[in-house]
Design a protein around this motif. Structure first.
Motif, PDB file in Angstrom:
ATOM      1  N   ALA A 108      -0.571   5.759   0.061  1.00 17.37           N
ATOM      2  CA  ALA A 108      -1.705   5.920  -0.849  1.00 17.37           C
ATOM      3  C   ALA A 108      -3.004   5.387  -0.264  1.00 17.37           C
ATOM      4  CB  ALA A 108      -1.404   5.213  -2.172  1.00 17.37           C
ATOM      5  N   THR A 109      -2.909   4.365   0.576  1.00 17.31           N
ATOM      6  CA  THR A 109      -4.135   3.730   1.063  1.00 17.31           C
ATOM      7  C   THR A 109      -4.354   3.864   2.566  1.00 17.31           C
ATOM      8  OG1 THR A 109      -2.965   1.615   1.308  1.00 17.31           O
ATOM      9  CG2 THR A 109      -4.075   2.017  -0.779  1.00 17.31           C
ATOM     10  N   ASN A 110      -3.313   4.214   3.313  1.00 17.24           N
ATOM     11  CA  ASN A 110      -3.454   4.357   4.766  1.00 17.24           C
ATOM     12  C   ASN A 110      -3.469   5.831   5.147  1.00 17.24           C
ATOM     13  OD1 ASN A 110      -3.487   3.996   7.528  1.00 17.24           O
ATOM     14  ND2 ASN A 110      -1.331   3.446   7.668  1.00 17.24           N
ATOM     15  N   VAL A 111      -2.335   6.501   4.974  1.00 15.91           N
ATOM     16  CA  VAL A 111      -2.268   7.936   5.273  1.00 15.91           C
ATOM     17  C   VAL A 111      -2.457   8.678   3.955  1.00 15.91           C
ATOM     18  CG1 VAL A 111      -0.975   9.699   6.516  1.00 15.91           C
ATOM     19  CG2 VAL A 111      -0.548   7.296   7.003  1.00 15.91           C
ATOM     20  N   LEU A 112      -3.692   8.729   3.493  1.00 13.42           N
ATOM     21  CA  LEU A 112      -3.987   9.208   2.141  1.00 13.42           C
ATOM     22  C   LEU A 112      -3.427  10.595   1.883  1.00 13.42           C
ATOM     23  CD1 LEU A 112      -7.736   8.126   1.999  1.00 13.42           C
ATOM     24  CD2 LEU A 112      -5.747   6.843   1.230  1.00 13.42           C
ATOM     25  N   ARG A 113      -3.627  11.492   2.835  1.00 13.09           N
ATOM     26  CA  ARG A 113      -3.209  12.871   2.613  1.00 13.09           C
ATOM     27  C   ARG A 113      -1.699  12.997   2.540  1.00 13.09           C
ATOM     28  NH1 ARG A 113      -4.443  12.099   7.951  1.00 13.09           N
ATOM     29  NH2 ARG A 113      -3.403  13.363   9.559  1.00 13.09           N
ATOM     30  N   GLN A 114      -0.965  12.134   3.241  1.00 12.03           N
ATOM     31  CA  GLN A 114       0.486  12.212   3.172  1.00 12.03           C
ATOM     32  C   GLN A 114       1.001  11.675   1.840  1.00 12.03           C
ATOM     33  OE1 GLN A 114       2.735  10.030   6.095  1.00 12.03           O
ATOM     34  NE2 GLN A 114       4.536  11.306   5.785  1.00 12.03           N
ATOM     35  N   GLY A 115       0.322  10.659   1.302  1.00 16.14           N
ATOM     36  CA  GLY A 115       0.720  10.155  -0.002  1.00 16.14           C
ATOM     37  C   GLY A 115       0.664  11.241  -1.057  1.00 16.14           C
ATOM     38  N   LEU A 116      -0.391  12.047  -1.017  1.00 17.81           N
ATOM     39  CA  LEU A 116      -0.503  13.169  -1.950  1.00 17.81           C
ATOM     40  C   LEU A 116       0.552  14.231  -1.671  1.00 17.81           C
ATOM     41  CD1 LEU A 116      -4.383  13.540  -2.120  1.00 17.81           C
ATOM     42  CD2 LEU A 116      -2.879  13.006  -4.034  1.00 17.81           C
ATOM     43  N   ALA A 117       0.809  14.506  -0.395  1.00 21.87           N
ATOM     44  CA  ALA A 117       1.810  15.506  -0.022  1.00 21.87           C
ATOM     45  C   ALA A 117       3.179  15.128  -0.563  1.00 21.87           C
ATOM     46  CB  ALA A 117       1.866  15.653   1.500  1.00 21.87           C
ATOM     47  N   ILE A 118       3.538  13.847  -0.466  1.00 23.15           N
ATOM     48  CA  ILE A 118       4.849  13.384  -0.940  1.00 23.15           C
ATOM     49  C   ILE A 118       4.967  13.553  -2.452  1.00 23.15           C
ATOM     50  CG2 ILE A 118       6.288  11.331  -1.239  1.00 23.15           C
ATOM     51  CD1 ILE A 118       5.224  10.400   1.517  1.00 23.15           C
ATOM     52  N   GLY A 119       3.913  13.164  -3.193  1.00 20.99           N
ATOM     53  CA  GLY A 119       3.940  13.315  -4.642  1.00 20.99           C
ATOM     54  C   GLY A 119       4.064  14.765  -5.065  1.00 20.99           C
ATOM     55  N   TYR A 150       2.790   9.908 -12.058  1.00 22.49           N
ATOM     56  CA  TYR A 150       2.831   9.992 -13.520  1.00 22.49           C
ATOM     57  C   TYR A 150       3.545  11.265 -13.961  1.00 22.49           C
ATOM     58  CZ  TYR A 150       1.315  10.815 -18.296  1.00 22.49           C
ATOM     59  OH  TYR A 150       1.302  11.094 -19.638  1.00 22.49           O
ATOM     60  N   PHE A 151       3.206  12.394 -13.358  1.00 25.86           N
ATOM     61  CA  PHE A 151       3.855  13.653 -13.729  1.00 25.86           C
ATOM     62  C   PHE A 151       5.335  13.650 -13.341  1.00 25.86           C
ATOM     63  CE2 PHE A 151      -0.548  15.203 -13.909  1.00 25.86           C
ATOM     64  CZ  PHE A 151      -0.507  15.843 -15.140  1.00 25.86           C
ATOM     65  N   VAL A 180     -10.481   4.803  -5.826  1.00 25.22           N
ATOM     66  CA  VAL A 180     -10.464   6.189  -6.308  1.00 25.22           C
ATOM     67  C   VAL A 180      -9.268   6.948  -5.738  1.00 25.22           C
ATOM     68  CG1 VAL A 180     -11.665   8.413  -6.187  1.00 25.22           C
ATOM     69  CG2 VAL A 180     -12.941   6.339  -6.737  1.00 25.22           C
ATOM     70  N   THR A 181      -9.053   6.819  -4.433  1.00 24.57           N
ATOM     71  CA  THR A 181      -7.947   7.552  -3.821  1.00 24.57           C
ATOM     72  C   THR A 181      -6.604   7.034  -4.321  1.00 24.57           C
ATOM     73  OG1 THR A 181      -8.083   6.070  -1.895  1.00 24.57           O
ATOM     74  CG2 THR A 181      -9.188   8.194  -1.735  1.00 24.57           C
ATOM     75  N   PHE A 182      -6.498   5.722  -4.561  1.00 24.32           N
ATOM     76  CA  PHE A 182      -5.240   5.169  -5.081  1.00 24.32           C
ATOM     77  C   PHE A 182      -4.956   5.719  -6.476  1.00 24.32           C
ATOM     78  CE2 PHE A 182      -2.334   1.938  -6.736  1.00 24.32           C
ATOM     79  CZ  PHE A 182      -1.466   1.797  -5.663  1.00 24.32           C
ATOM     80  N   LEU A 183      -6.001   5.824  -7.305  1.00 26.88           N
ATOM     81  CA  LEU A 183      -5.821   6.392  -8.647  1.00 26.88           C
ATOM     82  C   LEU A 183      -5.396   7.861  -8.563  1.00 26.88           C
ATOM     83  CD1 LEU A 183      -8.878   4.817 -10.532  1.00 26.88           C
ATOM     84  CD2 LEU A 183      -6.452   4.205 -10.758  1.00 26.88           C
ATOM     85  N   ILE A 184      -5.961   8.578  -7.593  1.00 27.08           N
ATOM     86  CA  ILE A 184      -5.567   9.979  -7.399  1.00 27.08           C
ATOM     87  C   ILE A 184      -4.095  10.069  -7.004  1.00 27.08           C
ATOM     88  CG2 ILE A 184      -5.907  12.015  -5.933  1.00 27.08           C
ATOM     89  CD1 ILE A 184      -8.875  11.293  -5.809  1.00 27.08           C
TER      90      ILE A 184
END
Length: 296
Positions: free
Chosen positions: A71-82, A42-43, A32-36
């Motif tokens: 995306a799978t380890n530091v989840l919140r940073q993966g989102l921050a980068i995107g 995508y954008f 789920v988190t990887f898909l998020i």
């Protein structure tokens, strides 16, 4: 979870939503988190080339180790980068516009800080890069890049920036603990310096092939990469410092795709588009625990 700051409320909100919608196994949670995490990518692809090579971009990030780690380890940073990258590209897309477009792009940039506090450094850097775009040229960013790299290799960075690092983390003692540093592998920073330099050289090569009309926007992204890498050099004396480095390493392929899209030569453009996912796959193999390079 215990190390997530209360200030990172954007990520906390997402985690609260996932937990309360359905109880997940660890594997389901990872999926789920990887898909998020894929959603911002995508954008980003829509900003770069209107979706023409969307499949290549998504494939690249699926096999790119720095993105996969975020995306799978530091989840919140993966989102921050995107989210940061969306803010960058939104600003460039509406570069000459005033009013709501610039406000929205800045809102995206600062939204990233609600997912990972360290992104505040990168946010401020982007604002500085935009504000000084006609004053400070790329060569000065290169100069700063090499100076900070030397400070990193000689460990002088710890003396100069040690007190600053504590301002960006609620768990700074954990990051500077000698036992943690030894377990993490303090020698790995030299490999990270090499990776940062190689990515900078590759992006500089692509920048030279960008058409003149889009040169300024591409230069801004390249400056942001050099600045992000310099931030890593400044704080690489701490354990988990690669989390700062991720802001430069992860956006590098995104910047590369942007530059390739602004290249007039169709043959070179196709070659570069094929090379990027191949290189990212090889980097992934080189960093994996079962690879020849890691084992030796």
């Amino acid at each position: 979870i215990q190390y997530i700051s209360k200030n990172e409320f954007g990520f906390n909100l997402i985690m609260w939503s996932i937990v309360n919608i359905k109880r997940l196994t660890f594997l389901e949670f990872q999926i789920v988190t990887f898909l998020i995490e894929i959603i911002p990518v995508y954008f980003i692809s829509r900003f770069i080339n209107k979706g023409r090579e969307n499949d290549i971009i998504l494939l690249t990030f699926l096999v790119y180790p720095f993105f996969a780690n975020g995306a799978t380890n530091v989840l919140r940073q993966g989102l921050a980068i995107g989210i940061l990258m969306i803010g960058y590209l939104w600003a460039l897309k509406n570069f000459e516009e005033s009013g709501k477009f610039k406000i929205i792009s800045l809102a995206f940039v600062f939204l990233a800080t609600t997912f990972h506090q360290t992104s505040l450094i990168i946010c401020l850097m982007w604002i500085l890069t935009i504000a000084t775009r006609k004053v400070i040229s790329v060569k000065y960013y290169w100069t700063i890049f090499w100076i900070f790299a030397i400070l990193d290799i000689t460990n002088v960075n710890q003396i100069l920036f040690g007190s600053i690092g504590s301002l960006f983390s609620d768990n700074y003692d954990l990051y500077t603990n000698p036992t943690t540093q030894a377990f993490y592998g303090s020698g790995s920073k030299y490999v990270f310096v090499l990776v940062s330099v190689l990515l900078a050289v590759a992006l500089n090569f692509l920048l030279r092939h960008v058409n003149e009309v889009d040169k300024l926007e591409s230069e801004l992204l390249f400056k942001q990469y050099l600045g992000s890498a310099s931030a890593f050099f400044a704080f690489s004396f701490i354990a988990f410092s690669d989390r700062v480095g991720m802001y430069g390493w992860t956006i590098a392929p995104m910047i590369a795709f942007y530059m390739i899209d602004k290249t007039d030569d169709s043959i070179k453009r196709r070659i570069y588009l094929v090379l990027i996912p191949i290189i990212c796959t090889l980097v992934g193999y080189g960093m994996s625990s079962g690879s020849y390079f890691v084992n030796r």
